[in-house]
Design a protein around this motif. Structure first.
Motif, PDB file in Angstrom:
ATOM      1  N   LYS A  49     -52.481  -9.308  15.274  1.00 30.53           N
ATOM      2  CA  LYS A  49     -51.173  -9.742  14.782  1.00 30.53           C
ATOM      3  C   LYS A  49     -50.259  -9.866  15.997  1.00 30.53           C
ATOM      4  O   LYS A  49     -49.956  -8.859  16.635  1.00 30.53           O
ATOM      5  CB  LYS A  49     -50.663  -8.675  13.807  1.00 30.53           C
ATOM      6  CG  LYS A  49     -49.271  -8.855  13.284  1.00 30.53           C
ATOM      7  CD  LYS A  49     -48.847  -7.606  12.492  1.00 30.53           C
ATOM      8  CE  LYS A  49     -47.375  -7.661  12.176  1.00 30.53           C
ATOM      9  NZ  LYS A  49     -46.815  -6.367  11.775  1.00 30.53           N
TER      10      LYS A  49
ATOM     11  N   GLN B 110     -39.770  -7.099   6.377  1.00 31.50           N
ATOM     12  CA  GLN B 110     -39.767  -7.586   7.762  1.00 31.50           C
ATOM     13  C   GLN B 110     -40.618  -8.827   8.025  1.00 31.50           C
ATOM     14  O   GLN B 110     -40.181  -9.722   8.753  1.00 31.50           O
ATOM     15  CB  GLN B 110     -40.195  -6.453   8.692  1.00 31.50           C
ATOM     16  CG  GLN B 110     -40.149  -6.788  10.161  1.00 31.50           C
ATOM     17  CD  GLN B 110     -40.528  -5.590  11.006  1.00 31.50           C
ATOM     18  OE1 GLN B 110     -39.747  -4.645  11.147  1.00 31.50           O
ATOM     19  NE2 GLN B 110     -41.725  -5.582  11.535  1.00 31.50           N
TER      20      GLN B 110
ATOM     21  N   HIS C  58     -36.018  -8.184  12.668  1.00 27.02           N
ATOM     22  CA  HIS C  58     -36.420  -9.307  13.515  1.00 27.02           C
ATOM     23  C   HIS C  58     -35.639 -10.577  13.230  1.00 27.02           C
ATOM     24  O   HIS C  58     -35.868 -11.601  13.860  1.00 27.02           O
ATOM     25  CB  HIS C  58     -37.927  -9.585  13.365  1.00 27.02           C
ATOM     26  CG  HIS C  58     -38.763  -8.426  13.782  1.00 27.02           C
ATOM     27  ND1 HIS C  58     -40.101  -8.321  13.491  1.00 27.02           N
ATOM     28  CD2 HIS C  58     -38.444  -7.313  14.489  1.00 27.02           C
ATOM     29  CE1 HIS C  58     -40.563  -7.191  13.985  1.00 27.02           C
ATOM     30  NE2 HIS C  58     -39.591  -6.555  14.586  1.00 27.02           N
TER      31      HIS C  58
ATOM     32  N   ALA D  84     -38.624  -3.364  18.109  1.00 30.76           N
ATOM     33  CA  ALA D  84     -37.264  -3.242  17.577  1.00 30.76           C
ATOM     34  C   ALA D  84     -37.283  -2.315  16.368  1.00 30.76           C
ATOM     35  O   ALA D  84     -36.373  -1.507  16.183  1.00 30.76           O
ATOM     36  CB  ALA D  84     -36.710  -4.598  17.179  1.00 30.76           C
TER      37      ALA D  84
ATOM     38  N   ARG E 127     -45.736  -6.486  19.989  1.00 31.07           N
ATOM     39  CA  ARG E 127     -44.442  -5.981  19.571  1.00 31.07           C
ATOM     40  C   ARG E 127     -43.501  -7.151  19.356  1.00 31.07           C
ATOM     41  O   ARG E 127     -43.761  -8.262  19.791  1.00 31.07           O
ATOM     42  CB  ARG E 127     -43.843  -5.038  20.628  1.00 31.07           C
ATOM     43  CG  ARG E 127     -44.659  -3.805  20.948  1.00 31.07           C
ATOM     44  CD  ARG E 127     -45.035  -2.972  19.748  1.00 31.07           C
ATOM     45  NE  ARG E 127     -43.953  -2.498  18.917  1.00 31.07           N
ATOM     46  CZ  ARG E 127     -43.605  -1.241  18.751  1.00 31.07           C
ATOM     47  NH1 ARG E 127     -44.250  -0.289  19.391  1.00 31.07           N
ATOM     48  NH2 ARG E 127     -42.630  -0.887  17.922  1.00 31.07           N
ATOM     49  N   SER E 128     -42.354  -6.876  18.731  1.00 27.11           N
ATOM     50  CA  SER E 128     -41.391  -7.968  18.537  1.00 27.11           C
ATOM     51  C   SER E 128     -40.752  -8.374  19.859  1.00 27.11           C
ATOM     52  O   SER E 128     -40.359  -9.523  20.045  1.00 27.11           O
ATOM     53  CB  SER E 128     -40.336  -7.558  17.515  1.00 27.11           C
ATOM     54  OG  SER E 128     -39.730  -6.348  17.887  1.00 27.11           O
TER      55      SER E 128
HETATM   56  P1  PGA Z   1     -41.691  -4.040  16.228  1.00 26.46           P
HETATM   57  O1  PGA Z   1     -42.265  -4.828  14.988  1.00 26.46           O
HETATM   58  O2  PGA Z   1     -42.447  -4.439  17.443  1.00 26.46           O
HETATM   59  O3  PGA Z   1     -40.239  -4.446  16.253  1.00 26.46           O
HETATM   60  O4  PGA Z   1     -41.869  -2.567  15.916  1.00 26.46           O
HETATM   61  C1  PGA Z   1     -43.623  -5.066  14.786  1.00 26.46           C
HETATM   62  C2  PGA Z   1     -44.122  -4.424  13.527  1.00 26.46           C
HETATM   63  O5  PGA Z   1     -43.370  -3.706  12.826  1.00 26.46           O
HETATM   64  O6  PGA Z   1     -45.288  -4.567  13.200  1.00 26.46           O
END
Ligand code: PGA
Ligand code: ZN
Length: 427
Positions: A387, A161, A153, A39, A365-366
């Motif tokens: 992570k 975030q 998120h 995201a 990923r989110s």
């Molecule tokens: P994303 O977030 O998958 O929405 O990019 C994960 C991150 O920023 O580490």
């Protein structure tokens, strides 16, 4: 040898369409993969193909699916399903664009990963072993576990975030996860005691409270660690994904909407330095925005001693990582296979990072899927850290559960990375 490809439109954990793929090899082995989607994506990431139009609000992936079953299937049929490098080279050449935007990075990654899964099955190996260098011992990663979410998120409840727990004092992966789970519960208790609701979970399974300031998330998290009966710092360090790309303005200023503040890059670095002085922070991700190389250089000097992790900055891209190494920017790289679109290139980023003394954190990923191959990549590639979100939501626990099983199954044959996975200065 690859004999066939199937592909379909599936759903990710946000309910958004994504590409699923099955690869068949001649001996009967098959491999499946469904790819994730971000995201807070970086501008320099490989490009997903989305259909537009009315279906799924324009997010359908039928064209990407068709690209797998038509053009890609024709190009890869007959290739060796256990030769990842040549498969991935074929996929990149077939696409012909640097960001894989023609066939879609979602289509290409689905084939790349499904083939790796099938190739491991054909060799009769668990995937972590199939992707490892010859003779390399499996390494269970230090987990970085999401506790409080903000930004893209969690409806921008706060600007920063992620606030994450890093159980640096745990002696095993299983203990690290149990500690993180306790910290999540302790943090929820702390929020309740402050009169804040905790029933809703954010995209990665973390808590998404409406806090008055970004910094107050750190107070809540430290209190949560204490409520868990653990020592902030010695037992559990804190990681932050600032995701600063999300709140930088075109003029280079950083806008903290929660606090109604506008900061220069230098101000932001000073703010983070103040947080580092007051809280046991071991890792800062995307402390500055993706194209703010000058800010990153300042930040790397000023915040030295912490893991300085590039996500949107490096986007798992070998050239961008090399620039970072050459300009002494950051000391760690987040590795997300879908940012670059092929497994072999993501693998090369891990190698380049390690050769330069940079730490690596494999990341989900989110928008995730129930697949668990990411866990095997972390172990086989010896990334040292991983992570994948919080300790709730099945698309997250799929990865933790695979690692818990591997730790139990491998016993003495695997090492646990623990705090030594952080960059040298932080050990
Ligand atoms: P994303 O977030 O998958 O929405 O990019 C994960 C991150 O920023 O580490
Ligand atoms: Zn990030």
């Amino acid at each position: 040898t690859i004999t066939g490809l199937l592909a379909w439109e599936a759903l990710d954990s946000r309910g958004k369409p994504t590409v699923g793929c099955e690869v068949r090899l001649d001996g009967g082995a098959t491999g499946r993969a469904t790819v994730p989607s971000g995201a807070s994506t970086g501008r320099h990431e490989a490009r997903e193909l989305r259909d537009g139009g009315a279906r799924y609000g324009g997010n359908g992936v039928r064209q990407a699916v068709a690209n797998v079953t038509d053009e890609i299937a024709e190009a890869v049929s007959g290739l060796d399903g256990t030769d990842q490098a040549s498969l991935d080279r074929t996929l990149r050449e077939l696409d012909g664009t640097p960001d894989l935007g023609r066939l879609g990075a979602n289509a290409v990654l689905a084939v790349s990963v499904a083939t790796a899964v099938a190739g491991a099955a054909a060799r009769g190996l668990p995937m972590h072993e199939a992707v490892a260098d010859d003779g390399a011992a499996p390494l269970l990663p230090l987990p970085m576990v999401n506790i409080i979410s903000g930004g893209a998120h969690s409806g921008r409840s706060i600007d920063v975030q992620d606030f994450l727990a890093v159980p640096v004092g745990a002696d095993s992966f299983a203990d690290a996860i149990e500690w993180a789970s306790r910290v999540r519960a302790g943090t929820a208790e702390e929020l309740v005691s402050r009169g804040l609701p905790v029933a809703l979970v954010a995209d990665e399974g973390g808590l998404g409270p409406l806090l008055p300031t970004n910094r107050s998330a750190l107070d809540v998290l430290v209190a949560g660690i204490e409520r868990a009966g653990l020592r902030p710092g010695d037992d559990v360090g804190i990681a932050i994904d600032v995701a600063a790309t999300q709140f930088v303005r075109d003029d280079g200023r950083y806008v903290l909407a929660t606090e109604d503040r506008e900061l220069t890059a230098d101000d932001l670095v000073e703010e983070l330095a103040a947080w580092c002085a007051a809280y046991p922070i071991v890792s800062l991700e995307d402390a500055l925005a993706e194209d703010d190389w000058a800010g990153w250089r300042t930040g790397t000097e000023r915040l030295a001693g912490r893991q300085l992790l590039g996500d949107d900055l490096f986007v798992t891209n070998p050239e961008r990582l090399q620039r970072g190494i050459d300009e002494k920017v950051g000391n760690a790289v987040l590795v997300k296979p879908n940012q670059i679109g092929t497994l072999d290139t993501a693998r090369s980023v891990v190698r380049t990072a390690h050769a330069a003394g940079y730490a690596t954190v494999l990341s989900a990923r989110s928008g995730e899927t129930e697949d668990d191959w990411l866990a095997d990549l972390a172990v086989g590639w010896r990334t040292g850290q991983i992570k994948v979100g919080s300790t709730t939501r099945s698309e997250r626990t799929a990865k933790w559960n695979r690692l818990l099983r591997l730790e139990s199954e491998l016993g003495d044959r695997a090492e646990y990375a623990g705090r030594a996975a952080l960059p040298h200065a932080q050990r």
